[in-house]
Scaffold this active site. Structure first.
Site, PDB file in Angstrom:
ATOM      1  CG  ASP A   1      -9.173  11.410 -22.447  1.00 15.12           C
ATOM      2  OD1 ASP A   1      -7.863  10.994 -23.123  1.00 15.12           O
ATOM      3  OD2 ASP A   1     -10.130  10.901 -22.354  1.00 15.12           O
TER       4      ASP A   1
ATOM      5  CD  GLU B   1      -4.264   4.585   0.371  1.00 17.80           C
ATOM      6  OE1 GLU B   1      -3.842   3.714   0.905  1.00 17.80           O
ATOM      7  OE2 GLU B   1      -5.616   4.242   0.114  1.00 17.80           O
TER       8      GLU B   1
ATOM      9  CB  THR C   1      -4.909   4.913 -21.073  1.00 19.54           C
ATOM     10  OG1 THR C   1      -4.755   5.497 -22.545  1.00 19.54           O
ATOM     11  CG2 THR C   1      -6.456   4.990 -20.694  1.00 19.54           C
TER      12      THR C   1
ATOM     13  CE1 TYR D   1      -4.220   0.299  -0.399  1.00 20.72           C
ATOM     14  CE2 TYR D   1      -4.311  -1.518   1.256  1.00 20.72           C
ATOM     15  CZ  TYR D   1      -4.905  -0.948   0.261  1.00 20.72           C
ATOM     16  OH  TYR D   1      -6.262  -1.001  -0.176  1.00 20.72           O
TER      17      TYR D   1
ATOM     18  NE  ARG E   1      -6.177  -1.893 -20.174  1.00 24.80           N
ATOM     19  CZ  ARG E   1      -7.394  -2.717 -20.267  1.00 24.80           C
ATOM     20  NH1 ARG E   1      -7.256  -3.896 -21.043  1.00 24.80           N
ATOM     21  NH2 ARG E   1      -8.660  -2.120 -20.128  1.00 24.80           N
TER      22      ARG E   1
ATOM     23  CE  LYS F   1      -7.432   3.561 -24.996  1.00 23.59           C
ATOM     24  NZ  LYS F   1      -7.650   4.251 -23.537  1.00 23.59           N
TER      25      LYS F   1
HETATM   26  N1  DSN Z   1     -12.095   1.352 -24.356  1.00 23.03           N
HETATM   27  C1  DSN Z   1     -11.059   2.765 -24.859  1.00 23.03           C
HETATM   28  C2  DSN Z   1     -11.394   2.761 -26.392  1.00 23.03           C
HETATM   29  O1  DSN Z   1     -11.609   1.642 -27.079  1.00 23.03           O
HETATM   30  O2  DSN Z   1     -11.354   3.892 -27.023  1.00 23.03           O
HETATM   31  C3  DSN Z   1     -11.297   3.833 -24.051  1.00 23.03           C
HETATM   32  O3  DSN Z   1     -12.885   3.863 -23.925  1.00 23.03           O
END
Ligand code: DSN
Length: 494
Positions: free
Chosen positions: A256, A81, A285, A79, A294, A288
């Site tokens: 974003d 925090e 994120t 942990y 992730r 991607k």
């Molecule tokens: N799940 C991701 C996408 O496919 O764009 C983000 O929501």
């Protein structure tokens, strides 16, 4: 076993049997399998599936063995925090080191003054950013006005006034059927319950982002937050222009960049198209196009915002996942290598080749092309819904997701489009000529897919028929591509 599985299995069989990662995964699966064999089997099954399918999900990728292995260890047990050097738990010496390392890599990679690497996902990163903006622009001035240092110092009446004022704030974001994302103020998501939201969209004819509409909506609605960014828009966004609009109406610009973070890191999006120098706060994120584990991240150059971002845990986040922060450090380090720039450019070259290949075979490409990693295909010229196209392609070993197109009349469940992305296939080494072959496979499947009515004779937006011969032929072609570009070749068979 299908033809495809046999072929791709053979292609990885002879490779990398004694590599460190092959030995590591074999040993790991032995350890896991000794406790719960079914889990070890499912891990092997997932690898088999991923090796036997052409993955064109725009939001997915294949992380390196080093990134994946960094997640599977005892950092998971701790942990932590708080922030490095300022934790609510003792014993965080190495968590501090690994979090600082991830932060330093992220700052250098994106050229940002500040990075927060704790968010567990994109929605978490966005929530951290929203609360940082609310804390900075609503809570902090309220505390000053009421001569209070902390919310706990407010009277019950003052606290109620502040609490209500959080819910009275406004946001504008890109419409869902223009390619926006649920977490940008839409009702099914907490952001839509938190903020009063209006959307901006794309031009009816060009299907390109309509900056005049963004400006007009911003002037009329006067939002606290202007959100830019998308999950299904195939063009680059002029963030300098978005910042001008935000400044004119006194909004905080939040970008974003979850989908295109890899293109920012890899230097494809620069200048006005780079969100870091243009936005007040940027979220992403990490899994991607950036090809990490992730997770999520928040970046900013605004000194007066970042102190509130640092409070993300425990404001909206559970305890940071130190094992994932370790994997983020590995991934950011990988993305700082020159090879990543080549990768990012190839992702966009491949997307352009894929769009061109589909267009010349009769598909309609939304906006007429792409500037980024994704291609949005209107499948109505094939007489299909997005749902039918997605399922038919899956039967042929091509994994895509159905997606609304601008002004879609088929709704968000059936849709009229499919969204294709090139980050994963680029990672395994495919190039623009492979994309032409992928386009031929996709169009071959879609041309041979027929909608069929339900058993009751009603028209169906989901049922379809795909000729067996075509399906098998296209699967075999997909398998051949995968055999030439195998996934995790150095891991071999497990
Ligand atoms: N799940 C991701 C996408 O496919 O764009 C983000 O929501």
């Amino acid at each position: 076993m299908t033809v495809q599985e046999t072929t791709s299995t053979q292609s990885v069989n002879n490779a990398g049997v004694d590599s460190p990662e092959a030995l590591a995964y074999r040993a790991a699966l032995d350890v896991i399998g000794a406790v719960e064999p079914a889990v070890a089997d499912h891990i092997r099954g997932e690898l088999g599936n991923q090796r036997s399918q052409l993955k064109l999900i725009a939001s997915e990728n294949y992380a390196s063995p080093a990134v994946l292995l960094a997640m599977g260890n005892w950092f998971s047990d701790k942990y932590a925090e708080g922030t490095p050097g300022h934790r609510f738990y003792a014993g965080c010496e190495y968590v501090d080191k690994v979090e600082r390392l991830a932060v330093d890599h992220a700052k250098a990679l994106f050229g940002a003054d500040y990075a927060y690497v704790q968010p567990h996902s994109g929605i978490d990163a966005n929530l951290v950013a929203f609360w940082a903006i609310l804390a900075h622009r609503v809570e902090a001035p309220f505390l000053v006005d009421h001569e209070a240092k902390h919310v706990n110092d407010l009277s019950a009446t003052d606290w109620e006034e502040l609490r209500q004022s959080f819910g009275n704030q406004r946001m504008i974001g890109m419409a869902l059927n223009a390619g926006g994302h649920l977490t940008h103020g839409f009702r099914p998501n907490i952001s839509g319950k938190l903020f009063d939201q209006r959307s901006y969209g794309v031009d009816h004819t060009t299907e390109m982002l309509d900056y005049d509409q963004v400006a007009a909506t911003a002037r009329e609605f006067k939002p606290l937050v202007l959100v830019a960014g998308y999950s299904a828009y195939p063009r680059k966004v002029d963030f300098a222009k978005m910042r001008e609009i935000a400044d004119e109406v006194g909004a905080t610009l939040m970008v974003d960049m979850a989908h295109f973070a890899g293109l920012v890191a890899g230097g494809v999006f620069t200048g006005d198209f780079d969100p870091i120098p243009n936005a007040h706060i940027v979220t992403s994120t990490t899994h991607k196009s950036l090809r990490g584990p992730r997770g999520g991240i928040v970046l900013s150059n605004e000194a007066d915002l970042v102190e509130f971002v640092d409070k993300g845990c425990p404001m909206v986040l559970g305890g940071p996942l130190s094992n994932v922060m370790a994997a983020k450090a590995v991934a950011f380090s990988e993305a700082r290598q020159p090879e990543f720039k080549t990768y990012a450019q190839q992702v966009t070259d491949n997307a352009a080749a894929l769009a061109e290949g589909i267009a010349k075979r009769g598909g309609r490409i939304v906006t007429g092309g792409t500037d980024n990693h994704l291609v949005l295909v209107d499948v109505q010229p094939f007489g299909l819904t997005g749902r039918q196209a997605e399922s038919s392609l899956e039967a042929a070993g091509v994994i895509v997701n159905r997606n609304s197109i601008p002004f879609d009349t088929n709704g968000a469940w059936y849709t009229s489009g499919i969204r294709l992305g090139t980050p994963a296939l680029t990672t395994v080494g495919m190039d623009t000529s492979d994309m032409d072959e992928v386009a031929d496979i996709i169009c071959g499947v879609l041309r041979s897919t027929e909608p069929v009515p339900t058993k009751a004779g009603e028209p169906s937006k989901a049922h379809f028929d795909l000729d067996d011969g075509v399906r098998n032929d296209q699967r075999a072609r997909a398998a051949e591509l995968l055999a030439q570009n195998p996934l995790y070749p150095t891991i071999g068979q497990l």
